[in-house]
Scaffold this active site. Sequence first.
Site: not given
Ligand code: ATR
Length: 282
Positions: A24, A74, A95, A111, A136, A139-140, A164, A228
């Site tokens: 977008k 990113k 970003n 972000d 979590g 990166g977010a 987490n 997010m």
């Molecule tokens: P991003 O850059 O979008 O944050 P990332 O670095 O891959 O992506 O991080 C994804 C986050 O979502 C992680 O904190 C992950 O938890 P883990 O570190 O334990 O893997 C979390 N996550 C992904 N799927 C999940 C789920 N089903 N339940 C809870 N946390 C989840």
Amino acid sequence: MSQQDRSSLPTRYGVIGKPISHSKSPAIHTVFAQQTKQALTYAAFEVEEAELEAFVREFFAGGGGGLNVTAPHKQGVFALAQVTTPRASLARAANTLYLDAKGHLVGDNTDGAGLLGDLAQNHGVKIAGKRLLMLGAGGATRGVLAAIADLPAAERPATITVANRTLEKAEALVTDFAGKLSVTASSYAQAGETCYDILINGTSAGFGGELPPLSPAALGEGCCCYDMMYSSQQTAFQAWALSHGAALAPDGLGMLVGQAAEAFFVWRGVRPETESVIASLR
Ligand code: ATR
């Protein structure tokens, strides 16, 4: 920066990612340019990982003014940047790219500022003095905490907890932010034993229609639950939060427009209004 100074700025901007056809960003920046009376173009480019460096180099060598960067690049552009802003360094991701006065490639991260701007301006939520729970530790979440670390102490939350699934990842984040921002790492079970005022879902669980494994007991009275992620329908996290008494549960569309507005400000020195743009995208 005056309107006259802006007339000497570059006019070509864009976003890179893969896939990118759904983006977008071109629509958002085109409206920002009209709103602020800036003459510029903004296009979407699908870029493969192997071509990332060459693309970025050629874009700026050819007079490009700035690039936004989305998944999966990113971290890649963060490594390419010759200069990184403090908020990009803490997020370990960029970003927003541009050239500084010396012609060095700068990697910034808007972000987190986009999310905080959306919360404050469009939802009336102040984070100062609040109990914040980030879900979590990827990166977010890093991006949001990097923007909070940029704020004066008085404008920060009273407590920041990162829950987490993989506790070690939350603990590593706490170590990386040491001295910049006070953060506590937690398991979901532990986080569910306390109440929070603001909960932000920075996990990718929603991509599979899943929820982070958090007890609704963590939802303090009148709390705000921010996802997010965004989608044309209510996300699983928004539905969960509202069904357990959250006062409001915005999705990440406002953050998307907010990060774009912040990037536009970095490039053009003028901050566009976001509320009408968010409404037009719904
Ligand atoms: P991003 O850059 O979008 O944050 P990332 O670095 O891959 O992506 O991080 C994804 C986050 O979502 C992680 O904190 C992950 O938890 P883990 O570190 O334990 O893997 C979390 N996550 C992904 N799927 C999940 C789920 N089903 N339940 C809870 N946390 C989840």
